[in-house]
Design an enzyme around this catalytic site. Structure first.
Site, PDB file in Angstrom:
ATOM      1  N   LYS A  51       0.839  -1.198   0.000  1.00 47.17           N
ATOM      2  CA  LYS A  51       0.000   0.000   0.000  1.00 47.17           C
ATOM      3  C   LYS A  51       0.878   1.253   0.000  1.00 47.17           C
ATOM      4  O   LYS A  51       2.078   1.192   0.254  1.00 47.17           O
ATOM      5  CB  LYS A  51      -0.920  -0.007   1.219  1.00 47.17           C
ATOM      6  N   ARG A 150     -10.219   0.013  14.761  1.00 48.87           N
ATOM      7  CA  ARG A 150      -9.936   0.750  13.531  1.00 48.87           C
ATOM      8  C   ARG A 150     -10.748   0.183  12.374  1.00 48.87           C
ATOM      9  O   ARG A 150     -11.668   0.812  11.871  1.00 48.87           O
ATOM     10  CB  ARG A 150      -8.436   0.705  13.219  1.00 48.87           C
ATOM     11  N   TYR A 272      14.060  30.014   9.021  1.00 48.52           N
ATOM     12  CA  TYR A 272      12.840  30.740   9.339  1.00 48.52           C
ATOM     13  C   TYR A 272      12.749  31.020  10.835  1.00 48.52           C
ATOM     14  O   TYR A 272      13.022  30.164  11.670  1.00 48.52           O
ATOM     15  CB  TYR A 272      11.618  29.934   8.907  1.00 48.52           C
ATOM     16  N   MET A 320      10.637  24.038   3.155  1.00 47.07           N
ATOM     17  CA  MET A 320       9.927  23.156   2.245  1.00 47.07           C
ATOM     18  C   MET A 320      10.871  22.442   1.288  1.00 47.07           C
ATOM     19  O   MET A 320      10.723  21.243   1.018  1.00 47.07           O
ATOM     20  CB  MET A 320       8.887  23.944   1.440  1.00 47.07           C
TER      21      MET A 320
END
Length: 377
Positions: A51, A150, A272, A320
């Site tokens: 997956k 779940r 930052y 980023m």
């Protein structure tokens, strides 16, 4: 000759030169990990959880490699993943959708020979209705909730499900399954609790094969194995059990290029928010990967990369598209524009990065972006 130089020469000869990062996926190591798990499980079969694009490594390449090793059971989470994977595998490979189907996907699923994992009476009813509409018997797997809350039939739905099966059904149950919530902790009491609940379910639904063990469950012992294990992270080199030595081979390595270097004085703010302030004259390098590429933002002032075995701390907040590392520990000029630093590899594992980021190896692995140049070995 320095091994790092050998790696660099091999890489530039076989991949896109000038890429800002190189993600190497060792399919031979993947195959050896699968064989190792098989040896631990024998005579039990092992499927493969592929997956999330095989945890970010490329589901088609990974699945074909595992198929060549004898794997015939592949597990994805969503129907769209099964649709993409189906053309890559021979017809004798079975693809299972762990989340089951959303309403409207039943006929397409049946036509493609994909097997849904049914988790509730609602999913059972929609799949049974599809079988009646097609006037044929359709295969499925039943998943039961044994304590994770779940996915899977809850306890209160089991009696109605048993009655439906007893009345005769146009759904062929291939096996029943559940998922271990704490298998990464071999000492967790929840493992025993879930095993006991799964045993009760097996008594209520006799005659069906059982799939129970995930990666961690393989290491819990024979009682947990069932007839089909579903390893995931262990295939990809991740540790299945916290605090235990990892017996699996690493499958992934990642090297990232330096964009720029500079020297700043004491008191310089880095990144930052000026979150990091240098305490002395400091040489810095900016590397071409950030949180969009799988380096969590919180690695700033906690994580590191490596160059020729030397640890280079990440300083300031990860951006980023980039991160800044302190290279003062290196000889001046050793690391320059275009040099590659090791993010994952010989000196730093998935678990190392996950620990520094306060997360798990699964999140690191699945978070690796698609901007790296990928090489499959």
């Amino acid at each position: 000759m320095d091994s790092d130089i050998l790696v660099s020469r091999s890489r530039t000869a076989t991949t896109t030169q000038g890429a800002t990062g190189y993600l190497t996926i060792d399919l031979a190591a993947l195959g050896r990990n699968y064989r190792k798990l098989l040896s631990m499980l024998a005579p039990v079969r092992a499927g493969a959880v592929v997956k999330a694009d095989a945890y970010g490594l490329g589901a088609e390449r990974v699945a074909r490699t595992l198929y060549s090793e004898g794997c015939r059971h592949f597990f994805v989470a969503q129907f769209v993943e099964a649709v993409r994977l189906r053309p890559a595998l021979a017809h004798d490979a079975q693809i299972f959708v762990l989340n089951g189907l959303q309403p409207g996907n039943e006929l397409a699923c049946a036509e493609m020979g994909i097997v849904p994992v049914l988790n509730s009476l609602a999913q059972w009813q929609q799949w049974s209705a599809a079988a009646r509409a097609l006037k044929r018997c359709l295969p499925a797997v039943l998943q039961f909730d044994t304590g994770m809350s779940r996915l899977g039939f809850p306890r209160e739905e089991r009696a109605e499900l048993a009655a439906a099966l007893g009345d005769g059904s146009n759904v062929e149950i291939l096996f029943i399954m559940s998922h271990l919530a704490s298998a990464d902790d071999m000492d967790s009491e929840q493992n025993g609790e879930q095993f006991a609940e799964m045993s009760r379910i097996a008594d209520e639904f006799p005659g069906f094969d059982i799939s129970f063990a995930n990666s961690g469950g393989v290491f819990l012992g024979e009682a947990y194995h069932g007839v089909l294990a579903r390893p995931g992270i262990a295939l990809y080199g991740g540790a299945s059990n916290a605090g235990e030595k990892n017996p699996m081979e690493p499958v992934v390595s990642l090297d990232v290029a330096v964009v720029q270097t500079r020297t700043v004085p004491a008191g310089a703010k880095v990144g930052y928010g000026g979150a990091h302030v240098t305490q002395r004259d400091t040489r810095l390098a900016t590397i071409a990967a950030g949180y969009a590429d799988g380096l969590p933002r919180c690695l700033g002032d906690r994580g590191a990369v490596y160059f020729k075995g030397i640890r280079l701390p990440i300083v300031g907040r990860v951006s980023m598209d980039s991160a800044t590392v302190d290279i003062t520990a290196l000889p001046e000029g050793a690391l320059t524009f275009g040099s590659l630093v090791e993010v994952l590899g010989r000196h730093q594992t998935l678990e190392d990065i996950a620990r520094d980021a306060g997360t798990i190896s699964y999140e690191i692995l699945t978070g690796l972006g698609d901007r790296y140049d990928r090489q499959y070995l």
